[in-house]
Design a protein around this motif. Structure first.
Motif, short mmCIF file in Angstrom:
data_model
loop_
_atom_site.label_atom_id
_atom_site.label_comp_id
_atom_site.label_asym_id
_atom_site.label_seq_id
_atom_site.Cartn_x
_atom_site.Cartn_y
_atom_site.Cartn_z
N LYS A 24 0.76 -1.11 0.05
CA LYS A 24 0.14 0.05 0.20
C LYS A 24 0.73 1.41 -0.01
N LEU A 25 1.94 1.25 0.56
CA LEU A 25 2.85 2.41 0.62
C LEU A 25 3.68 2.63 -1.02
N THR A 26 3.72 1.59 -1.75
CA THR A 26 4.22 1.70 -3.19
C THR A 26 3.43 2.96 -3.73
N PRO A 27 3.84 3.78 -4.48
CA PRO A 27 3.05 4.69 -5.30
C PRO A 27 2.39 4.20 -6.66
N THR A 28 1.51 4.59 -6.85
CA THR A 28 0.80 4.31 -8.10
C THR A 28 0.92 5.16 -9.18
N LYS A 29 1.85 6.30 -8.84
CA LYS A 29 2.02 7.33 -10.22
C LYS A 29 3.78 7.50 -9.95
N ALA A 30 4.25 7.83 -11.04
CA ALA A 30 5.82 8.33 -11.17
C ALA A 30 5.97 9.36 -11.82
N ARG A 31 7.10 9.94 -11.77
CA ARG A 31 7.26 11.13 -12.85
C ARG A 31 8.55 10.70 -13.68
#
Length: 134
Positions: A24-31
């Protein structure tokens, strides 16, 4: 024999719960950084060789290696280290860890489905839950 099975089941359940909370801590978006500039993409769309920007306070979207910049990364969720680890170009970073100061660019070493965190989840989570966030 029964007592051993009960202890084993409790231990496995605790591990499952811990890994689910890490996922759940892993982001769903990245730059992602491209020749056209920086664009926000779904973490699932990242591929080996993509370069992402990691800003202070960000959770790292995928396993990679620092290309430029430096920072202190809180890796407690993965390694159990109590203090942030200082990272510089050439050092590895892991999905789900958080950069607490400075900023960097990271080149991805592994696609989303083979990240360290996902590999750990595959050991404990039943198949229906695997990959739901990878």
């Amino acid at each position: 024999m029964l007592m051993g099975e009960i202890i084993e089941t409790r231990t496995a359940e605790g591990a499952r719960a811990s890994i689910e909370s890490l996922i759940k801590l892993t982001p769903t978006k990245a730059r992602r950084i491209t020749p056209q500039g920086e664009q926000e993409v779904a973490a699932q769309e990242l591929a080996i060789g993509d370069v992402i920007r990691i800003r202070p306070g960000d959770n790292v979207a995928a396993d990679g290696v620092i290309l430029t910049g430096q920072g202190s990364f809180n890796q407690a969720t993965i390694t159990g280290e109590s203090l942030p680890a200082d990272k510089k170009p050439g050092d590895e970073v892991f999905a789900g860890t958080q950069i607490s100061r400075a900023s960097s660019k990271s080149k991805l070493l592994a696609p989303a489905r083979t990240r360290l965190l996902v590999a750990s989840a595959n050991l404990f989570l039943p198949p229906r839950k695997r990959g739901s966030r990878s």
